[in-house]
Structures are given as structure tokens and as C-alpha cells.
Design a protein around this motif. Sequence first.
Motif, mmCIF file in Angstrom:
data_model
loop_
_atom_site.group_PDB
_atom_site.id
_atom_site.type_symbol
_atom_site.label_atom_id
_atom_site.label_comp_id
_atom_site.label_asym_id
_atom_site.label_seq_id
_atom_site.Cartn_x
_atom_site.Cartn_y
_atom_site.Cartn_z
ATOM 1 N N CYS A 22 -16.598 80.443 -135.757
ATOM 2 C CA CYS A 22 -16.704 79.085 -136.285
ATOM 3 C C CYS A 22 -18.157 78.647 -136.160
ATOM 4 N N GLU A 23 -18.780 78.398 -137.301
ATOM 5 C CA GLU A 23 -20.172 77.945 -137.310
ATOM 6 C C GLU A 23 -20.188 76.423 -137.329
ATOM 7 N N VAL A 24 -20.932 75.842 -136.403
ATOM 8 C CA VAL A 24 -20.948 74.389 -136.239
ATOM 9 C C VAL A 24 -22.361 73.875 -136.514
ATOM 10 N N PRO A 25 -22.517 72.846 -137.338
ATOM 11 C CA PRO A 25 -23.853 72.297 -137.583
ATOM 12 C C PRO A 25 -24.547 71.909 -136.280
ATOM 13 N N THR A 26 -25.852 72.142 -136.219
ATOM 14 C CA THR A 26 -26.615 71.920 -134.995
ATOM 15 C C THR A 26 -26.455 70.503 -134.450
ATOM 16 N N TYR A 27 -26.500 69.514 -135.333
ATOM 17 C CA TYR A 27 -26.458 68.130 -134.867
ATOM 18 C C TYR A 27 -25.094 67.744 -134.319
ATOM 19 N N VAL A 28 -24.095 68.576 -134.558
ATOM 20 C CA VAL A 28 -22.739 68.304 -134.078
ATOM 21 C C VAL A 28 -22.443 69.052 -132.791
ATOM 22 N N TYR A 29 -23.002 70.244 -132.671
ATOM 23 C CA TYR A 29 -22.522 71.228 -131.710
ATOM 24 C C TYR A 29 -22.622 70.809 -130.246
ATOM 25 N N GLY A 30 -23.783 70.357 -129.813
ATOM 26 C CA GLY A 30 -24.107 70.276 -128.398
ATOM 27 C C GLY A 30 -23.101 69.603 -127.492
ATOM 28 N N SER A 31 -22.652 68.416 -127.841
ATOM 29 C CA SER A 31 -21.818 67.649 -126.920
ATOM 30 C C SER A 31 -20.338 67.703 -127.265
ATOM 31 N N ARG A 32 -19.991 68.466 -128.261
ATOM 32 C CA ARG A 32 -18.631 68.410 -128.789
ATOM 33 C C ARG A 32 -17.691 69.449 -128.209
ATOM 34 N N CYS A 33 -16.422 69.120 -128.306
ATOM 35 C CA CYS A 33 -15.348 70.062 -128.034
ATOM 36 C C CYS A 33 -14.976 70.709 -129.364
ATOM 37 N N ILE A 34 -14.847 72.004 -129.373
ATOM 38 C CA ILE A 34 -14.446 72.726 -130.575
ATOM 39 C C ILE A 34 -13.010 73.214 -130.403
ATOM 40 N N LYS A 75 -26.507 80.007 -130.597
ATOM 41 C CA LYS A 75 -26.253 80.240 -132.023
ATOM 42 C C LYS A 75 -25.393 79.150 -132.659
ATOM 43 N N ASN A 76 -24.990 78.146 -131.876
ATOM 44 C CA ASN A 76 -24.092 77.094 -132.382
ATOM 45 C C ASN A 76 -22.812 77.700 -132.955
ATOM 46 N N MET A 77 -22.277 78.688 -132.265
ATOM 47 C CA MET A 77 -21.086 79.375 -132.740
ATOM 48 C C MET A 77 -19.975 79.277 -131.693
ATOM 49 N N THR A 78 -18.762 79.233 -132.160
ATOM 50 C CA THR A 78 -17.595 79.314 -131.306
ATOM 51 C C THR A 78 -16.721 80.440 -131.819
ATOM 52 N N TYR A 79 -16.091 81.163 -130.898
ATOM 53 C CA TYR A 79 -15.307 82.339 -131.258
ATOM 54 C C TYR A 79 -13.890 82.239 -130.706
ATOM 55 N N LEU A 80 -12.985 82.885 -131.411
ATOM 56 C CA LEU A 80 -11.611 83.014 -130.929
ATOM 57 C C LEU A 80 -11.255 84.494 -130.972
ATOM 58 N N GLN A 81 -11.218 85.119 -129.807
ATOM 59 C CA GLN A 81 -10.817 86.516 -129.691
ATOM 60 C C GLN A 81 -9.303 86.565 -129.569
ATOM 61 N N MET A 82 -8.681 87.263 -130.502
ATOM 62 C CA MET A 82 -7.220 87.334 -130.540
ATOM 63 C C MET A 82 -6.772 88.760 -130.298
ATOM 64 N N ASN A 83 -6.105 88.989 -129.194
ATOM 65 C CA ASN A 83 -5.602 90.313 -128.840
ATOM 66 C C ASN A 83 -4.081 90.322 -128.836
ATOM 67 N N SER A 84 -3.513 91.513 -128.841
ATOM 68 C CA SER A 84 -2.052 91.670 -128.812
ATOM 69 C C SER A 84 -1.390 90.784 -129.856
ATOM 70 N N LEU A 85 -1.901 90.843 -131.055
ATOM 71 C CA LEU A 85 -1.408 89.966 -132.114
ATOM 72 C C LEU A 85 0.042 90.271 -132.468
#
Length: 126
Positions: A22-34, A75-85
Motif C-alpha cells: 500500500c503506497e501512501v502519499p508522503t503528506y498523509v503517511y507519518g502520523s496515520r494509522c493504515i 518508503k511511505n509503504m505499508t505491507y500485508l504479508q499473507m501466509n497459509s492462505l
Amino acid sequence: QVPLAESGGGSVQAGGSLRLSCEVPTYVYGSRCIGWFRRVSEKEREGVASIDNAGTTAYGESVKGRFTVSRDNAKNMTYLQMNSLKPEDTGMYFCAVTASHTSSCRRIWAAGFWSWGQGTQVTVSS
């Protein structure tokens, strides 16, 4: 509000893994919950995972122990690693933002999030 951008979806067999980004705009990313969500009906989105600006995470009951949410602040990125799908993980996955240290973040309440992306499709076959 600039929407977020999800990527990384695809088709896998049960037991496989995928990593969503998930790519998040720089001005949004810092203080936010994703938050990460998946569509369970035309109008309802199920909370899958969230991570706040301090790195505190929360997970939906159905994914605990299988999914891991993380963020790369450089990188202003958030990831979701999904295992044992599982086949029941199939659906359209979205990321969105809310304020950190709120009930919406801790309980992954879709109604409290905004700047939804277009989503990325995950299909798990049995």
C-alpha cells in the motif's frame, strides 16, 4: 483526499502466500494509522489488520497468526504479508487511513477510515 494505491494481489493455491503493498502519499503517511480491509459483501468491508504510527498492530480474528502487517517509513509503504492462505481469504483487498491511537485504528472499523484505494484482488483456490 488522495487515494492510496494497493498492489500485489494475485491467484494462489490454498496454503500459499502473497504480500500486498500500500503506497501512501508522503503528506498523509507519518502520523496515520493504515488499515487493510477486504470486501465481504457489496457494502461491507471486513477489517483485516492495522498498524499505527508507533508500529502497534491489530488483526481480525480470522487472520491472526497467518497475516502480518508492517510499514516501511522510509518508503511511505505499508505491507500485508499473507501466509497459509485459505479459499475464504478470497476477495478484494483495500488499504485506507485513519488517525493513530483511535478506536477505529485499534478495532479496524472501516467506517472510521478514508482515502480508500481501488483495491487489489486476491484469489485462493482449493
